[in-house]
Design a protein around this motif. Structure first.
Motif, PDB file in Angstrom:
ATOM      1  N   MET A   1     -10.117  -5.850   5.243  1.00 24.32           N
ATOM      2  CA  MET A   1      -9.294  -7.081   5.390  1.00 24.32           C
ATOM      3  C   MET A   1      -9.514  -8.037   6.126  1.00 24.32           C
ATOM      4  O   MET A   1     -10.000  -7.759   7.360  1.00 24.32           O
ATOM      5  CB  MET A   1      -8.051  -6.242   5.123  1.00 24.32           C
ATOM      6  CG  MET A   1      -7.164  -6.359   6.362  1.00 24.32           C
ATOM      7  SD  MET A   1      -5.715  -5.559   6.405  1.00 24.32           S
ATOM      8  CE  MET A   1      -5.953  -3.996   6.183  1.00 24.32           C
TER       9      MET A   1
ATOM     10  N   GLN B   1      -2.368   2.301  -3.499  1.00 21.94           N
ATOM     11  CA  GLN B   1      -2.024   0.767  -4.430  1.00 21.94           C
ATOM     12  C   GLN B   1      -0.718   0.305  -3.766  1.00 21.94           C
ATOM     13  O   GLN B   1      -0.778  -1.108  -3.467  1.00 21.94           O
ATOM     14  CB  GLN B   1      -2.444   1.033  -5.598  1.00 21.94           C
ATOM     15  CG  GLN B   1      -2.523  -0.448  -6.366  1.00 21.94           C
ATOM     16  CD  GLN B   1      -3.000  -0.370  -7.951  1.00 21.94           C
ATOM     17  OE1 GLN B   1      -3.658   0.541  -8.122  1.00 21.94           O
ATOM     18  NE2 GLN B   1      -2.868  -1.331  -8.482  1.00 21.94           N
TER      19      GLN B   1
ATOM     20  N   GLN C   1       1.201   0.794  -1.257  1.00 24.56           N
ATOM     21  CA  GLN C   1       0.950   0.453   0.377  1.00 24.56           C
ATOM     22  C   GLN C   1       0.507  -0.988   0.514  1.00 24.56           C
ATOM     23  O   GLN C   1       0.775  -1.757   1.027  1.00 24.56           O
ATOM     24  CB  GLN C   1       0.432   1.778   1.249  1.00 24.56           C
ATOM     25  CG  GLN C   1       1.680   2.615   1.159  1.00 24.56           C
ATOM     26  CD  GLN C   1       1.198   3.705   2.085  1.00 24.56           C
ATOM     27  OE1 GLN C   1      -0.090   4.369   1.539  1.00 24.56           O
ATOM     28  NE2 GLN C   1       1.723   4.307   2.974  1.00 24.56           N
ATOM     29  N   LEU C   2      -0.904  -1.090  -0.212  1.00 23.71           N
ATOM     30  CA  LEU C   2      -1.439  -2.291   0.015  1.00 23.71           C
ATOM     31  C   LEU C   2      -0.838  -3.467  -0.700  1.00 23.71           C
ATOM     32  O   LEU C   2      -0.887  -4.463  -0.070  1.00 23.71           O
ATOM     33  CB  LEU C   2      -3.101  -1.999  -0.730  1.00 23.71           C
ATOM     34  CG  LEU C   2      -3.845  -1.007   0.023  1.00 23.71           C
ATOM     35  CD1 LEU C   2      -5.214  -0.961  -0.979  1.00 23.71           C
ATOM     36  CD2 LEU C   2      -4.270  -1.208   1.255  1.00 23.71           C
TER      37      LEU C   2
ATOM     38  N   LEU D   1      -7.658  -8.217   0.909  1.00 19.74           N
ATOM     39  CA  LEU D   1      -8.195  -6.883   1.063  1.00 19.74           C
ATOM     40  C   LEU D   1      -9.192  -6.355   0.005  1.00 19.74           C
ATOM     41  O   LEU D   1      -8.783  -6.536  -1.253  1.00 19.74           O
ATOM     42  CB  LEU D   1      -6.883  -6.006   1.338  1.00 19.74           C
ATOM     43  CG  LEU D   1      -6.839  -4.615   1.691  1.00 19.74           C
ATOM     44  CD1 LEU D   1      -5.455  -4.295   2.623  1.00 19.74           C
ATOM     45  CD2 LEU D   1      -7.126  -3.652   0.662  1.00 19.74           C
TER      46      LEU D   1
ATOM     47  N   ALA E   1     -10.693  -2.701  -1.066  1.00 15.03           N
ATOM     48  CA  ALA E   1     -10.622  -1.379  -0.864  1.00 15.03           C
ATOM     49  C   ALA E   1     -11.558  -0.366  -1.722  1.00 15.03           C
ATOM     50  O   ALA E   1     -11.829  -0.852  -2.948  1.00 15.03           O
ATOM     51  CB  ALA E   1      -9.281  -0.723  -0.884  1.00 15.03           C
TER      52      ALA E   1
ATOM     53  N   PHE F   1      -5.409  -8.152  -3.382  1.00 17.75           N
ATOM     54  CA  PHE F   1      -6.405  -7.005  -3.075  1.00 17.75           C
ATOM     55  C   PHE F   1      -6.944  -6.346  -4.328  1.00 17.75           C
ATOM     56  O   PHE F   1      -6.508  -6.668  -5.442  1.00 17.75           O
ATOM     57  CB  PHE F   1      -5.523  -5.928  -2.160  1.00 17.75           C
ATOM     58  CG  PHE F   1      -4.574  -5.264  -3.306  1.00 17.75           C
ATOM     59  CD1 PHE F   1      -5.037  -3.977  -3.565  1.00 17.75           C
ATOM     60  CD2 PHE F   1      -3.360  -5.633  -3.373  1.00 17.75           C
ATOM     61  CE1 PHE F   1      -4.077  -3.095  -4.349  1.00 17.75           C
ATOM     62  CE2 PHE F   1      -2.408  -4.807  -4.150  1.00 17.75           C
ATOM     63  CZ  PHE F   1      -2.685  -3.739  -4.558  1.00 17.75           C
TER      64      PHE F   1
END
Length: 125
Positions: free
Chosen positions: A1, A60, A62-63, A87, A89, A120
């Motif tokens: 990120m 997901q 939390q992101l 971000l 991931a 993200f």
């Protein structure tokens, strides 16, 4: 990120302001993920998170919370700038060499930033 448009943060608020933005990101990551996640500054304004033994939906969420929390007007030393993060991931379904893991994460991050930042994406590998 990484922090979107980090150069403009440094250019507008100075390097001390940029340092404070980095600290804000680190503190926010700790609040969102707690202490059982490996967090490291990878270079400049880039960070790496290693999250183990969690379901994809929980990660997901939390992101999403992290990205939303960092979308703000950041004020330092009498100036302010818009702040956001992007971000990329990867969700591993099997063991892969770390070179591949970093390459995939970097590729996903690049795609997110190309689409408009402040977002993200998670890709399974």
């Amino acid at each position: 990120m990484d922090i979107d448009n980090f150069k403009s943060v440094n250019d507008t608020l100075g390097h001390a302001g940029g340092d404070e933005a980095l600290k804000l990101l680190a503190d926010t990551m700790r609040l969102v993920f707690g202490t059982h996640v490996l967090m490291a500054r990878f270079g400049g304004d880039e960070f790496v998170l290693c999250i183990q033994n969690r379901d994809q939906e929980g990660v997901q969420a939390q992101l999403d919370k992290l990205v939303r929390s960092m979308c703000q007007t950041f004020t330092y030393g009498g100036g302010s700038v818009p702040l956001s993060i992007s971000l990329g991931a990867v969700y591993m379904t099997e063991k892969v060499p770390y070179e591949k893991l970093f390459k995939e994460a970097d590729s996903v991050l690049y795609e997110v930033k190309t689409r408009g930042k402040n977002s993200f994406e998670i890709r399974k590998i």
